[in-house]
Design a protein around this motif. Structure first.
Motif, PDB file in Angstrom:
ATOM      1  N   ARG A  31       0.789  -1.260  -0.017  1.00 27.48           N
ATOM      2  CA  ARG A  31       0.089  -0.129  -0.004  1.00 27.48           C
ATOM      3  C   ARG A  31       0.803   1.363  -0.001  1.00 27.48           C
ATOM      4  N   TRP A  32       2.180   1.011   0.684  1.00 26.76           N
ATOM      5  CA  TRP A  32       3.033   2.356   0.782  1.00 26.76           C
ATOM      6  C   TRP A  32       3.344   2.633  -0.712  1.00 26.76           C
ATOM      7  N   ASP A  90       0.550   4.354  -2.849  1.00 21.87           N
ATOM      8  CA  ASP A  90       0.108   5.475  -2.407  1.00 21.87           C
ATOM      9  C   ASP A  90       1.353   6.338  -2.931  1.00 21.87           C
ATOM     10  N   GLN A  91       2.328   6.224  -3.402  1.00 19.19           N
ATOM     11  CA  GLN A  91       3.242   7.301  -4.021  1.00 19.19           C
ATOM     12  C   GLN A  91       2.592   7.682  -5.471  1.00 19.19           C
ATOM     13  N   PRO A 142      -5.602   3.932   1.947  1.00 19.05           N
ATOM     14  CA  PRO A 142      -4.245   4.303   1.921  1.00 19.05           C
ATOM     15  C   PRO A 142      -3.709   4.682   3.352  1.00 19.05           C
TER      16      PRO A 142
END
Length: 327
Positions: free
Chosen positions: A270-271, A274-275, A302
């Motif tokens: 998820r990290w 989220d970018q 997120p």
């Protein structure tokens, strides 16, 4: 699943794809039945982007995907493969004649007349500045051997050089919670140019799954055993170049931040999602359950600002001094 666009390729894909290196080799043994189960589980869970290469198991990964494609002719999948690592890594080897030979082999393996996306597979740095190389790739598009092309890179400088090429549809680069450098220039430049970003090694070779400790032993035919110091290929491909023990320390710092509705691996994936600028993330999976859990990450909320800040602080304190300036 959330859909994201490869603007220059004219295609939309699910935000979570499937990396298929492990279906070929270098991750321990994956049987043909398990490989087909992984592909089926991923696609049934909404995955529409499969990433492979002609050297993964010397064509085994491509062949297995080709077999799967014949069972799902209407699945609307985009298959990306790679070429260039079947020869000694010299810029002179990157010729139109070789491109034709390599793509013909991949077309046969995959059972496709026109390959959706072909990427140069982490070639020597000089290749990225060669007009002849990119003229050759344009010729393959004109000949309808490939629909589009991109590059897989080791360094951010290579990525930026490629993004400036008008025909490059995608850049595949290592991006994860212990590899942040692409956030600085590569992702903004790609977004501005309309170039897709394929985020590979999103779990740092499984390190960010939280499943390993100091006592974990990897099989002899697993690159996490034999390439920890870069003896077989770029060390950045194994645990993202992070010292294993230091990586474990980072994971232990992050683990308390993981919400109850997700695993450590989903937190890490998820990290990446989220970018800003990421088109698709391509975690691998060795069994169907892993494939389903990875795909489910697209439906999770997120990360919070506090979680993102904690990842950044952990990187800055534990990881940045070791890896940031290397790639």
């Amino acid at each position: 699943m959330e859909q994201r666009s490869f603007n220059r390729l004219g295609r939309t894909v699910g935000a979570v794809g499937l990396g298929a290196w492990q279906l070929g080799a270098d991750w321990g043994t994956v049987s043909e039945d398990d490989a087909m189960a992984v592909l089926a589980a991923a696609v049934d869970a909404g995955v529409t982007f499969l990433d492979t290469a002609d050297v993964y198991g010397d064509g085994r990964s491509e062949q297995l995907i080709g077999r799967f494609l014949r069972t799902r002719p209407d699945a609307g999948l985009t298959v990306a493969t790679k070429m260039g690592r079947r020869v000694e890594q010299r810029p002179e080897a990157y010729t139109l004649a070789n491109f034709r030979q390599w793509t013909d082999r991949s077309r046969a393996n995959l059972g496709m007349d026109t390959l959706d996306l072909v990427q140069l597979h982490c070639p020597p740095t000089a290749v990225f500045s060669s007009d002849e190389v990119f003229d050759g790739l344009d010729t393959l598009v004109a000949e309808k051997a490939i629909a589009g092309y991109g590059v897989s890179v080791e360094t951010c400088d290579q990525a930026l050089t490629a993004i400036a090429r008008p025909g490059v549809a995608s850049v595949q680069i290592i991006l994860n919670a212990v590899r942040h450098k692409p956030l600085e220039q590569v992702l903004p430049a790609a977004a501005a140019a309309g170039v897709g970003i394929i985020a590979r090694v999103p779990l740092a070779s499984g390190l960010l799954s939280g499943r390993y400790d100091e006592h974990t032993e990897f099989p002899a035919d697993d690159h996490r055993n034999y390439n920890r110091t870069g003896t077989a290929f770029d060390v950045g491909e194994t645990f993202s170049g992070v010292d294993f023990d230091r990586g474990l320390a980072a994971v232990r710092r992050l683990a308390p931040l993981v919400d109850a509705d997700r695993t450590m691996a989903q937190f890490a994936l998820r990290w990446v999602l989220d970018q800003a600028g990421v088109t698709v993330v391509i975690p691998g999976a060795r069994d169907a359950d892993q494939a389903r859990r990875n795909a489910a990450t697209a439906d999770l909320s997120p990360l919070t600002d506090a979680q993102l800040a904690a990842v950044r602080e952990t990187y800055d304190e534990l990881i940045r001094p070791q890896v940031h300036d290397r790639w």
